[in-house]
Design a protein around this motif. Structure first.
Motif, PDB file in Angstrom:
ATOM      1  N   ARG B 371      17.747  -8.407   2.272  1.00 48.87           N
ATOM      2  CA  ARG B 371      17.155  -8.181   2.914  1.00 48.87           C
ATOM      3  C   ARG B 371      17.005  -7.636   4.944  1.00 48.87           C
ATOM      4  N   ASP B 372      18.360  -6.620   4.801  1.00 48.36           N
ATOM      5  CA  ASP B 372      18.498  -5.282   4.860  1.00 48.36           C
ATOM      6  C   ASP B 372      17.528  -4.580   4.585  1.00 48.36           C
ATOM      7  N   LYS B 373      17.051  -4.146   3.524  1.00 50.98           N
ATOM      8  CA  LYS B 373      16.419  -3.341   2.647  1.00 50.98           C
ATOM      9  C   LYS B 373      14.460  -3.424   3.264  1.00 50.98           C
ATOM     10  N   ASP B 374      14.459  -4.575   3.209  1.00 48.55           N
ATOM     11  CA  ASP B 374      13.457  -5.492   2.845  1.00 48.55           C
ATOM     12  C   ASP B 374      12.799  -4.677   4.609  1.00 48.55           C
ATOM     13  N   PHE B 375      13.759  -5.148   5.407  1.00 48.21           N
ATOM     14  CA  PHE B 375      13.664  -4.934   7.154  1.00 48.21           C
ATOM     15  C   PHE B 375      13.415  -3.301   6.999  1.00 48.21           C
ATOM     16  N   ILE B 376      13.862  -2.458   6.848  1.00 50.52           N
ATOM     17  CA  ILE B 376      13.700  -1.470   7.039  1.00 50.52           C
ATOM     18  C   ILE B 376      12.683  -0.108   5.852  1.00 50.52           C
ATOM     19  N   THR B 377      12.380  -1.714   4.879  1.00 48.31           N
ATOM     20  CA  THR B 377      11.206  -1.109   4.430  1.00 48.31           C
ATOM     21  C   THR B 377       9.907  -1.622   5.174  1.00 48.31           C
ATOM     22  N   ARG B 378       9.513  -2.714   5.911  1.00 47.63           N
ATOM     23  CA  ARG B 378       9.134  -2.845   6.800  1.00 47.63           C
ATOM     24  C   ARG B 378       8.889  -1.450   7.371  1.00 47.63           C
ATOM     25  N   TYR B 379      10.152  -1.405   8.306  1.00 46.36           N
ATOM     26  CA  TYR B 379      10.137  -0.170   9.289  1.00 46.36           C
ATOM     27  C   TYR B 379       9.262   1.163   9.008  1.00 46.36           C
ATOM     28  N   GLN B 380       9.330   1.578   7.725  1.00 45.14           N
ATOM     29  CA  GLN B 380       9.200   2.418   7.289  1.00 45.14           C
ATOM     30  C   GLN B 380       7.202   2.528   7.446  1.00 45.14           C
ATOM     31  N   LEU B 381       7.327   1.497   6.543  1.00 46.07           N
ATOM     32  CA  LEU B 381       5.859   1.716   6.688  1.00 46.07           C
ATOM     33  C   LEU B 381       4.829   1.245   7.667  1.00 46.07           C
ATOM     34  N   SER B 382       5.970   0.429   8.916  1.00 46.19           N
ATOM     35  CA  SER B 382       5.224   0.284  10.428  1.00 46.19           C
ATOM     36  C   SER B 382       4.715   1.745  10.345  1.00 46.19           C
ATOM     37  N   GLN B 383       5.623   2.568   9.695  1.00 48.09           N
ATOM     38  CA  GLN B 383       4.805   3.889  10.833  1.00 48.09           C
ATOM     39  C   GLN B 383       3.637   4.381  10.238  1.00 48.09           C
ATOM     40  N   ILE B 384       3.290   4.065   9.125  1.00 45.17           N
ATOM     41  CA  ILE B 384       2.716   4.660   7.709  1.00 45.17           C
ATOM     42  C   ILE B 384       1.301   3.973   8.078  1.00 45.17           C
ATOM     43  N   VAL B 385       1.627   2.923   7.632  1.00 45.31           N
ATOM     44  CA  VAL B 385      -0.028   1.844   7.933  1.00 45.31           C
ATOM     45  C   VAL B 385      -0.318   1.734   8.997  1.00 45.31           C
ATOM     46  N   THR B 386      -1.702   1.198   8.671  1.00 45.78           N
ATOM     47  CA  THR B 386      -2.895   1.516   9.886  1.00 45.78           C
ATOM     48  C   THR B 386      -3.511   0.402   9.664  1.00 45.78           C
ATOM     49  N   GLU B 387      -3.848  -0.275  10.778  1.00 48.12           N
ATOM     50  CA  GLU B 387      -5.489  -0.896  10.591  1.00 48.12           C
ATOM     51  C   GLU B 387      -6.454  -0.374  10.478  1.00 48.12           C
ATOM     52  N   ASP B 388      -6.363   1.254  11.211  1.00 47.08           N
ATOM     53  CA  ASP B 388      -7.940   1.712  11.232  1.00 47.08           C
ATOM     54  C   ASP B 388      -8.031   2.418  10.248  1.00 47.08           C
ATOM     55  N   PRO B 389      -8.148   2.312   9.182  1.00 46.83           N
ATOM     56  CA  PRO B 389      -7.911   3.923   7.384  1.00 46.83           C
ATOM     57  C   PRO B 389      -8.512   4.540   7.814  1.00 46.83           C
ATOM     58  N   TYR B 390      -9.982   3.999   7.851  1.00 48.64           N
ATOM     59  CA  TYR B 390     -11.109   5.361   8.098  1.00 48.64           C
ATOM     60  C   TYR B 390     -10.662   6.309   9.312  1.00 48.64           C
ATOM     61  N   ASN B 391     -10.239   5.547  10.240  1.00 51.02           N
ATOM     62  CA  ASN B 391      -9.993   6.987  11.783  1.00 51.02           C
ATOM     63  C   ASN B 391      -9.002   7.418  11.386  1.00 51.02           C
ATOM     64  N   GLU B 392      -8.264   6.972  11.340  1.00 49.21           N
ATOM     65  CA  GLU B 392      -6.654   7.414  11.214  1.00 49.21           C
ATOM     66  C   GLU B 392      -6.026   7.777   9.953  1.00 49.21           C
ATOM     67  N   ASP B 393      -7.016   8.087   8.343  1.00 51.06           N
ATOM     68  CA  ASP B 393      -6.340   7.921   7.883  1.00 51.06           C
ATOM     69  C   ASP B 393      -7.565   9.054   6.950  1.00 51.06           C
ATOM     70  N   PHE B 394      -8.414   9.083   7.305  1.00 50.98           N
ATOM     71  CA  PHE B 394     -10.060   9.550   7.105  1.00 50.98           C
ATOM     72  C   PHE B 394      -9.990  10.110   6.213  1.00 50.98           C
ATOM     73  N   TYR B 395      -9.067  11.591   6.239  1.00 55.67           N
ATOM     74  CA  TYR B 395      -9.041  12.729   5.052  1.00 55.67           C
ATOM     75  C   TYR B 395      -8.733  11.951   3.369  1.00 55.67           C
ATOM     76  N   PHE B 396      -7.634  10.630   3.827  1.00 52.23           N
ATOM     77  CA  PHE B 396      -7.078  10.313   2.244  1.00 52.23           C
ATOM     78  C   PHE B 396      -8.594   9.496   1.590  1.00 52.23           C
ATOM     79  N   GLN B 397      -8.822   8.665   3.030  1.00 55.34           N
ATOM     80  CA  GLN B 397      -9.682   7.131   2.018  1.00 55.34           C
ATOM     81  C   GLN B 397     -11.201   7.894   1.947  1.00 55.34           C
TER      82      GLN B 397
END
Lengths: 95, 893
Positions: B371-397
């Motif tokens: 559970r701890d690990k998941d919590f941290i994973t989620r936090y790390q992920l939350s820094q990366i994921v974005t609602e709007d990939p085309y705007n915030e992750d344009f190049y990659f997409q």
């Protein structure tokens, strides 16, 4: 996020990373995060005589703040797209 | 909750300090005989002799209650203890048996004691942690004959660990206590040869500093008991749901299983008397004696233990105990069997290595729950994921889409989940290879992370709001602040990674002010140029079907009269370099926005883009659009602009383009007259223009334009520019060629299907005449001088490996299309004017023919060049029914 986005496209490609302490490491980029920390696999040090301690290291995690350069192959970059992405980033900041 | 169990008999605190069975007996006596007065000497531990320390009241919890003050504790993993373990001789097993502290009090006992205060409680079992913690001697003796014990494979150890962590202990049916349980402990609590398999409680957990989750459900022995199905469940959900629901009083029961050996032993020995199981008890009693004496407390007699055990035993469900016995016996048998086989040195070595590995793995494993690990994973992920990939992750997409050839593949979230799985090493799905489940889990993590990311800006706003309120003097509660800050260190807000701090801060320029100043300059220019003579006005008027506003005509005329080939002056007349560059950026932004809209399926409004192009802008002497084409990036954006423009707009754009061709930078640098020594960069620029912009024009003309429109464009070109100048440039010549050849094609085409109306034809003839007049007597000038050719070939040869030759095909193409549209007298004039060039080409081809005949590596090249020359020349000659072959011109048959 532009650099993060950009480096994500380099995953699984071979890059040369020069650190701020002048060590140069060649390896396959395994992953990158939002701090531009890098994970390299199958690394080799370009100057093995100077840094023999890296000879036996196979993969490495590099803190993003210690990176000076990342050398890329030219064809890994879509410059036109990168220009667009840069403009978009600038636009989104202005808003 | 205490680390080692808790003491329900807290009321008797001072007595507890004595530890040992003696004390217990005392208490029993006390309880049985009502109160006896306390003897101070019995209860005083001599704490007064040491300096007082803070938080002493926690000491019992941490160190146990029967430890001599001043002992050295080893809270690390116990490398010191582990190392000797490996080397400990089998013979030490007798001593090893001393290690297990026998009197651990179980949760069950404690709980029961709490519920039934009258029942006698084994106080000696109270809070007694592992001996090896503070007693190095005991610890060294403890690991007996480890190499001979059953050695677990790496996978087994991992599995056990996972089980430990994932299983809420209460899930485990006690009877499932697996035989190999103790053997897994790296220190080699593996059963010694004598085979007393009944482990002292608490053994199975790696004794020293093994990170145990506080809830105590990690008491390791239960772990293995875990039925295999348990795994398949996503651990985190499991743990989360189960734990809170568990009634507190149930908790203590689980550890009871392994921890109540005192109670079990008597029972166990009875049925299994013939087995060596009896022996350990003796051993242990003896060892406990020695242990107690080591720690300085008087050891109880072995008999006492049995007595004490009995009451505790009563409280435990009979069934449970019996069930426990079975596997233990089995285990004993197995262990003994195994131990009999001697180990070869290689095996021994391998075992050692394996143990070292296991040791490493165990060192920090279990530090975090899933559970701890998941919590941290989620936090790390939350820094990366974005609602709007085309705007915030344009190049990659977009890069990925391009790479996959335009097919939109997996969703963004799926990709992130997959990538994260790769990192975490869980991609194989663990024991049951349920990679799909692992991926699903990670995807749900990403989902959650997205919601976290969504909340983030909200929280930030709240914070700002709170700050504002504070500034306003209102008593704002700080509760709005991120409560999670500090739990995982400083949680960087989205600011850090998304918008890193800038080295360079550029203040936003005051655009309006800049524009105003430019306008003033421009008006000044316009006034000055308005007075310029208007030489071609009459010609323009004679072609009545061209509707150019008077105003723009004035402007264009004047700028033409100025006609300077200096790029910077052209630039300044269209608003200045800075202005043009900013316009290009505006255009890019508009295009990007339109493309984003197109992708997301929204309606596209080109109005803003059209305005940004300044096509109809009368304010500037030279249309800014023309100046935009001075820059590579201005040229490169054109195809994307054309994707959005309406046909009318495209036509208007091209009209402007052809009208102001002489101002076009690319014409200037590609003309041998104005730029006799083109640089490499300029040649490159010419190339870019040709491949990008010329292509658009050709495709526009061939796909969607009609005859009148082409005539209109040609007219714009002729009226407003010096055709003879434009024809000296490669690009200009190409442009003219495109127009007249397209017109010729349409004329031929319509000859068959629908006839062109006579006014159209006559207009065309008129325009052609005008074009021809402009070119007449200067046709030979389309051929660049030899020096220029030499220069260009030299430059381009530098970039390419093969020797290059100036390609004159574009010139012959021009002459061919000019001749094609013209009448016979036109053709005669053309031939007259370029006769020298025709014969020059023939002569050159003749030379090359002789070179090609000879041997050597150059022969092939010469042959190729000779053929090329003939081919180019024949483009033109064929139009007039002639053909050049082998140095002679003959009639085409």
């Amino acid at each position: 996020m532009l650099f993060f986005s950009f480096f994500k496209t380099l995953v699984d490609q071979e890059v040369v990373v020069q650190l701020k302490n002048d060590i140069e490491l060649k390896g396959t980029l395994q992953s990158v995060d939002q701090f531009l920390n890098l994970k390299l696999d199958n690394i080799s040090c370009t100057d093995q005589e100077k840094y023999p301690h890296l000879v036996s290291v196979r993969n490495i995690f590099i803190r993003g703040s210690t990176v000076r350069y990342v050398y890329l192959n030219k064809n890994m970059v879509d410059t036109n797209l990168l220009q667009d992405a840069t403009r978009r980033e600038a636009m989104s900041e202005r808003k | 909750m205490s680390f080692f169990g808790f003491d329900a008999s807290g009321a008797q605190g001072p007595q507890r300090a004595r530890g040992g069975r003696q004390q217990h007996q005392q208490r029993q006596q006390q309880q049985q005989h009502s109160q006896q007065p306390l003897d101070f000497d019995d209860t005083y531990k001599g704490y007064g002799e040491y300096a007082p320390e803070e938080e002493d009241f926690l000491n019992d919890e941490t160190f146990g209650n029967d430890v001599e003050v001043g002992n050295n504790f080893d809270f690390g993993h116990g490398a010191a203890a582990a190392a000797p373990a490996a080397s400990a001789a089998p013979g030490a097993s007798a001593g090893a048996s001393a290690a297990p502290p026998q009197q651990h009090r179980s949760y069950v006992a404690a709980a029961a004691g709490g519920v039934h205060p009258a029942a006698p409680v084994d106080s000696a079992a109270d809070l007694k942690p592992m001996e090896s913690l503070w007693n190095p001697a005991a610890a060294q003796a403890a690991p007996p004959a480890q190499p001979q014990g059953r050695v677990l494979s790496l996978e087994e150890v991992e599995r056990q660990q996972r089980q430990m962590q994932q299983m809420p202990p209460q899930q485990m049916p006690p009877q499932q206590m697996p035989p190999q349980g103790y053997a897994m402990v790296p220190q080699g609590y593996a059963i010694p040869p004598q085979g007393y398999a009944i482990p002292p409680q608490g053994y199975a957990m790696p004794p020293q500093g093994y990170a145990m989750p506080p809830q105590g459900y990690a008491m390791p022995p239960q772990g293995y008991a875990m039925p295999p199905q348990g795994y398949a469940m996503p651990p985190q959900g499991y743990a989360m749901q189960q734990m809170p629901q568990q009634p507190m009083q149930q908790m203590p029961q689980q550890p009871a299983v392994p921890q109540a050996p005192v109670a079990q032993q008597p029972v166990a020995q009875a049925p299994v008397a013939q087995q060596p199981a009896a022996q350990p008890q003796l051993d242990r009693s003896a060892s406990s004696l020695s242990q107690n004496s080591q720690s300085g407390t008087p050891g109880p007699a072995p008999m006492g233990e049995a007595e004490l055990a009995a009451p505790v035993h009563q409280q435990m469900p009979q069934q449970m105990q019996q069930q426990q016995q079975m596997p233990q016996q089995m285990q004993q048998g197995r262990q003994r069997q195994r131990n009999r086989e001697p180990l070869t040195p290689e095996e021994q070595k391998r075992l050692d290595i394996r143990h070292a590995k296991v040791e490493k793995i165990l060192k920090h494993s279990g530090l975090m729950t899933p559970r701890d690990k998941d919590f941290i994973t989620r936090y790390q992920l939350s820094q990366i994921v974005t609602e709007d990939p085309y705007n915030e992750d344009f190049y990659f997409q977009v890069y990925k889409i391009i790479q996959r050839g335009g097919v939109v593949g997996e969703s963004n979230k799926g990709l992130i989940a997959r990538a994260y799985l790769e990192h975490s090493g869980h991609r194989l799905g663990g024991r049951y290879k349920r990679a799909d489940i692992a991926l699903q889990r990670m995807q749900s993590q990403v989902e959650k992370a997205v919601t976290v990311a969504k909340e983030r800006p909200l929280r930030k706003q709240e914070k700002e709001l709170a700050q504002q309120q504070e500034q306003e003097g209102e008593a704002a509660s700080g509760a709005a602040a991120d409560s999670r800050d500090g739990v995982l260190g400083r949680i960087s807000s989205s600011l850090n990674s998304k918008a890193p701090r800038r080295q360079l801060q550029i203040p936003a320029a005051n655009k309006d002010a800049l524009l105003n100043s430019l306008l003033v300059n421009d008006e000044h220019h316009a006034r000055a140029s308005a007075a310029a003579p208007d030489a071609l006005m009459e010609v323009t008027e004679s072609l009545g079907n061209v509707d150019l506003s008077q105003k723009s005509r004035v402007r264009r005329r004047s700028s033409y009269a100025f006609s300077s080939v200096d790029q910077s002056s052209v630039m300044s007349r269209s608003g200045g370099r800075k202005f043009v560059l900013s316009l290009i950026e505006t255009v890019y932004e508009e295009v990007l926005e339109l493309e984003a809209n197109l992708r997301s399926g929204k309606a596209t409004d080109v109005q803003k883009l059209w305005e940004a192009l300044h096509i109809n802008d009368e304010l500037y002497e030279v249309c800014p659009f023309i100046s935009m084409l001075s820059f590579d990036k201005g040229i490169k954006i054109m195809p994307r602009i054309f994707n959005f423009l309406e046909k009318e707009q495209k036509l208007q754009l091209l009209q402007t383009f052809f009208s102001e061709l002489s101002h076009l930078n690319i014409i200037i640098i590609s003309s041998y007259k104005t730029n006799p020594q083109p640089s490499e960069a300029q040649l490159k620029q010419i190339d870019v223009f040709q491949t990008v912009f010329l292509k658009i024009i050709v495709s526009f003309l061939s796909s969607s334009s009609n005859f009148i429109e082409i005539m209109g464009l040609l007219l714009h070109l002729i009226k407003n520019n010096s055709v003879s100048f434009i024809s000296t440039s490669k690009i200009g010549l190409n442009l003219i060629t495109v127009l007249i050849s397209r017109a010729a094609l349409i004329r031929q085409d319509t000859n068959r299907s629908n006839m062109l109306s006579s006014p159209e034809i006559s207009t065309w003839n008129e325009i052609y005449d005008k074009l021809f007049t402009a070119l007449e007597s200067k046709i030979a000038a389309v051929f660049p001088p030899r020096e220029y050719i030499a220069k260009v070939t030299e430059k381009s040869a530098g970039s390419a490996a093969a020797p290059q030759h100036y390609d004159q095909a574009y010139i012959w193409q021009f002459l061919a299309s000019l001749a094609l549209s013209g009448k016979l007298n036109h053709q005669r004039i053309i031939i007259d004017e370029v006769r020298d060039q025709i014969f020059g080409t023939l002569a050159e081809a003749g030379q090359l023919a002789t070179a090609a005949a000879g041997p050597g590596p150059d022969a092939a090249d010469s042959r190729y060049r000779r053929d090329k020359l003939y081919q180019d020349l024949n483009l033109f000659l064929n139009v007039m029914g002639l053909v050049a072959r082998d140095g002679e011109i003959s009639e085409l048959k």
